[in-house]
Scaffold this active site. Sequence first.
Site, mmCIF file in Angstrom:
data_model
loop_
_atom_site.group_PDB
_atom_site.id
_atom_site.type_symbol
_atom_site.label_atom_id
_atom_site.label_comp_id
_atom_site.label_asym_id
_atom_site.label_seq_id
_atom_site.Cartn_x
_atom_site.Cartn_y
_atom_site.Cartn_z
ATOM 1 N N LYS A 1 0.811 -1.221 0.000
ATOM 2 C CA LYS A 1 0.000 0.000 0.000
ATOM 3 C C LYS A 1 0.840 1.266 0.000
ATOM 4 O O LYS A 1 2.030 1.246 0.315
ATOM 5 C CB LYS A 1 -0.995 -0.043 1.158
ATOM 6 C CG LYS A 1 -2.146 -1.006 0.812
ATOM 7 C CD LYS A 1 -3.293 -0.989 1.765
ATOM 8 C CE LYS A 1 -4.383 -1.935 1.226
ATOM 9 N NZ LYS A 1 -5.402 -2.227 2.230
ATOM 10 N N ARG B 1 -3.674 -9.969 4.955
ATOM 11 C CA ARG B 1 -4.039 -10.130 3.545
ATOM 12 C C ARG B 1 -2.864 -9.613 2.716
ATOM 13 O O ARG B 1 -2.549 -8.429 2.766
ATOM 14 C CB ARG B 1 -5.305 -9.306 3.295
ATOM 15 C CG ARG B 1 -5.840 -9.324 1.886
ATOM 16 C CD ARG B 1 -7.074 -8.417 1.789
ATOM 17 N NE ARG B 1 -7.614 -8.392 0.448
ATOM 18 C CZ ARG B 1 -7.143 -7.630 -0.534
ATOM 19 N NH1 ARG B 1 -6.139 -6.826 -0.322
ATOM 20 N NH2 ARG B 1 -7.698 -7.680 -1.733
HETATM 21 N N1 PMM Z 1 -7.470 -3.809 0.616
HETATM 22 C C1 PMM Z 1 -7.744 -3.830 -0.696
HETATM 23 C C2 PMM Z 1 -8.834 -4.569 -1.193
HETATM 24 N N2 PMM Z 1 -9.607 -5.280 -0.371
HETATM 25 N N3 PMM Z 1 -10.144 -6.015 1.796
HETATM 26 C C3 PMM Z 1 -9.896 -6.009 3.116
HETATM 27 N N4 PMM Z 1 -10.678 -6.728 3.945
HETATM 28 N N5 PMM Z 1 -8.852 -5.300 3.653
HETATM 29 C C4 PMM Z 1 -8.021 -4.555 2.886
HETATM 30 O O1 PMM Z 1 -7.103 -3.907 3.434
HETATM 31 C C5 PMM Z 1 -8.254 -4.533 1.476
HETATM 32 C C6 PMM Z 1 -9.348 -5.281 0.965
HETATM 33 C C7 PMM Z 1 -6.892 -3.041 -1.651
HETATM 34 O O2 PMM Z 1 -5.751 -3.735 -1.992
HETATM 35 P P1 PMM Z 1 -5.499 -4.454 -3.444
HETATM 36 O O3 PMM Z 1 -6.080 -3.522 -4.478
HETATM 37 O O4 PMM Z 1 -4.017 -4.532 -3.504
HETATM 38 O O5 PMM Z 1 -6.161 -5.778 -3.410
#
Ligand code: PMM
Length: 275
Positions: free
Chosen positions: A211, A245
């Site tokens: 991020k 995650r």
């Molecule tokens: N971050 C992203 C997408 N989905 N879901 C949860 N539960 N927590 C998060 O921090 C989160 C998420 C954005 O990240 P990406 O675009 O790299 O998947």
Amino acid sequence: MRGRLMGIVNVTPDSFSDGGLFLDSARAIEHGRELAAEGAEVLDVGGESTRPGADPVGAEEEAARVVPVIEALRAREPATAVSIDTSKAAVARAAIAAGAGTVNDVTALSADADLAGLCAEAGTDVVLMHMQGSPRTMQEHPAYDDVVDDIRAFLEARIAFAVAEGVAEERIWIDPGIGFGKTVEHNLELLRRLGELRSLGRPILVGTSRKSFIGKLTGAPVESRLGGTVASSVLALANGADMVRVHDVGPLRDALRVADAILDPEVAARISDRV
Ligand code: PMM
């Protein structure tokens, strides 16, 4: 510590690929299988980018992206659970039919009035994530009285909402939503004081992987943020998270083994017996 790992499987079109949906799905399935082999307990499949400024995708298009990937991963990696990263009931319904057991909603069941009832009826796990604003505008002027207290109050209210809609409380996960309407300082304070969210009595998921706060702290572009991802994920687990995650499951698995061996002499003894 002994954190659990959720691997990220994004099925969003690659502008360099002219293979269309099939190639995108084939690539996502292969990637998900690699993450499972590396130790992901859950694969979080998403068909719409939630990055700041991202354009929305229609439900039909989003479902068409994720369903073949979920079906294939459930068939070929039956020991690995699948979560669907969506805010739309129509997409979640198709994903659950394809084998997803968790609904991960970055809007904490607030964007689609049908989603809570669907999760309740299907008996899925639900991740309630905090976001201030919407993906398009959330990084403009994020502001809190006290970032941890405000987010704890928000999550408490969303847990109550989900339970009132029939979701079993023991199915609920909470997530402070790192990067979703937060400054660098907000993200750091949340990670530092994560343990305060434990008073809500639900397991905590945290996503810091690649991020932008890591980029702002290190100067690293998105493809070079592994060091910052490992540090922030390990400290999130040390500070109270139950699952992280991440895009890079293998390096996190190794980092957690080493951290556990340092923190827990029994783990260290078991490992030195083997070598
Ligand atoms: N971050 C992203 C997408 N989905 N879901 C949860 N539960 N927590 C998060 O921090 C989160 C998420 C954005 O990240 P990406 O675009 O790299 O998947």
